[in-house]
Design a protein around this motif. Sequence first.
Motif, PDB file in Angstrom:
ATOM      1  N   GLY A 167       0.790  -1.228   0.000  1.00 54.73           N
ATOM      2  CA  GLY A 167       0.000   0.000   0.000  1.00 54.73           C
ATOM      3  C   GLY A 167       0.817   1.270   0.000  1.00 54.73           C
ATOM      4  N   GLU A 168       1.899   1.288   0.783  1.00 49.22           N
ATOM      5  CA  GLU A 168       2.709   2.503   0.916  1.00 49.22           C
ATOM      6  C   GLU A 168       3.874   2.536  -0.070  1.00 49.22           C
ATOM      7  N   LEU A 169       4.534   1.407  -0.262  1.00 55.52           N
ATOM      8  CA  LEU A 169       5.733   1.385  -1.101  1.00 55.52           C
ATOM      9  C   LEU A 169       5.461   0.926  -2.531  1.00 55.52           C
ATOM     10  N   GLY A 170       4.285   0.399  -2.776  1.00 56.70           N
ATOM     11  CA  GLY A 170       3.925   0.005  -4.139  1.00 56.70           C
ATOM     12  C   GLY A 170       4.628  -1.240  -4.641  1.00 56.70           C
ATOM     13  N   LEU A 171       5.145  -2.067  -3.751  1.00 52.77           N
ATOM     14  CA  LEU A 171       5.795  -3.308  -4.160  1.00 52.77           C
ATOM     15  C   LEU A 171       4.734  -4.372  -4.459  1.00 52.77           C
ATOM     16  N   THR A 172       5.078  -5.326  -5.297  1.00 53.82           N
ATOM     17  CA  THR A 172       4.156  -6.415  -5.628  1.00 53.82           C
ATOM     18  C   THR A 172       4.720  -7.725  -5.098  1.00 53.82           C
ATOM     19  N   ILE A 173       4.078  -8.256  -4.065  1.00 53.25           N
ATOM     20  CA  ILE A 173       4.479  -9.542  -3.507  1.00 53.25           C
ATOM     21  C   ILE A 173       3.855 -10.625  -4.368  1.00 53.25           C
ATOM     22  N   SER A 174       4.691 -11.483  -4.948  1.00 55.10           N
ATOM     23  CA  SER A 174       4.202 -12.345  -6.017  1.00 55.10           C
ATOM     24  C   SER A 174       4.012 -13.808  -5.619  1.00 55.10           C
ATOM     25  N   PHE A 175       5.040 -14.454  -5.078  1.00 56.46           N
ATOM     26  CA  PHE A 175       4.921 -15.888  -4.806  1.00 56.46           C
ATOM     27  C   PHE A 175       5.861 -16.285  -3.683  1.00 56.46           C
ATOM     28  N   ALA A 176       5.679 -17.506  -3.200  1.00 52.00           N
ATOM     29  CA  ALA A 176       6.513 -18.001  -2.099  1.00 52.00           C
ATOM     30  C   ALA A 176       6.715 -19.504  -2.230  1.00 52.00           C
ATOM     31  N   LYS A 177       7.863 -19.954  -1.769  1.00 56.51           N
ATOM     32  CA  LYS A 177       8.125 -21.379  -1.591  1.00 56.51           C
ATOM     33  C   LYS A 177       7.929 -21.675  -0.106  1.00 56.51           C
ATOM     34  N   LYS A 178       7.195 -22.755   0.202  1.00 56.13           N
ATOM     35  CA  LYS A 178       6.885 -23.067   1.589  1.00 56.13           C
ATOM     36  C   LYS A 178       7.345 -24.473   1.955  1.00 56.13           C
ATOM     37  N   GLU A 179       7.795 -24.596   3.196  1.00 53.99           N
ATOM     38  CA  GLU A 179       8.149 -25.903   3.750  1.00 53.99           C
ATOM     39  C   GLU A 179       7.449 -26.030   5.095  1.00 53.99           C
ATOM     40  N   ILE A 180       6.839 -27.180   5.358  1.00 56.96           N
ATOM     41  CA  ILE A 180       6.141 -27.404   6.623  1.00 56.96           C
ATOM     42  C   ILE A 180       6.748 -28.627   7.309  1.00 56.96           C
ATOM     43  N   THR A 181       7.183 -28.435   8.550  1.00 52.75           N
ATOM     44  CA  THR A 181       7.801 -29.519   9.308  1.00 52.75           C
ATOM     45  C   THR A 181       7.266 -29.525  10.739  1.00 52.75           C
TER      46      THR A 181
END
Length: 237
Positions: A167-181
């Motif tokens: 909202g403030e910086l105008g960055l676009t968060i696109s995707f993530a790699k996730k690990e669950i343990t």
Amino acid sequence: MVKNKFIKIKEELGELIRNGQMEAGSLLPSENDLAERYSASRETIRKALNLLSEEGYIHKVQGKGSIVLDVSKFDFPISGLVSFKEISKKMGHRAKTFVEEFEKISPTAETKKKMRLESNEAVWKIYRVREIDGEKIILDKDLLVEKYAPELTKKICQDSIYEYLEGELGLTISFAKKEITMEIPTEEDRRYLDLEGFQYIVVVKNFVYLDDASMFQYTESRHRPDKFRFVDFARRK
């Protein structure tokens, strides 16, 4: 200050749902029955039910009534990228965030490798504890590349980092790699969380990227195991 009657009714019904006296999947008594039980008007009962709905205790179905939801566990999406603030909106005032650590640091060699950092890049180290219904059950440990949010503050971290970045910086968060343990709790986990009697915690590791494929954040979200369902939607192609 004297509480409004609808707030008292909401709190009493919420307690009945939390302690299992009103089971998940069951219907609440009708508005008329509740009005009689609490010696209140139907309008007062509606206000109480609206609050319960906003805070995730019930789901109101037109023509059927109010269905009690399972508040012993919270749904966390596996495939989506959702901030805790976005999830907590469904819980109303049941969730709180406490920023326990906030500082700019020079990353370790392991962190540089993990986040693909240049040798002179700094990162923000942020530890946030999430409290739900008075219990501290999530420890979020974030490392965020400083150059993407050089003016980051503790106040922003307590509210929503993603809301600030987008909202403030105008960055676009696109995707993530996730690990669950599943892991044995560390002394740090036991210091920050209410873990008495729990021998394991669920750890969700997130490697998060912007739309230009730059990794800007690494997060370990450490969950007490009794309070969460990790959900996803799968389709066979």
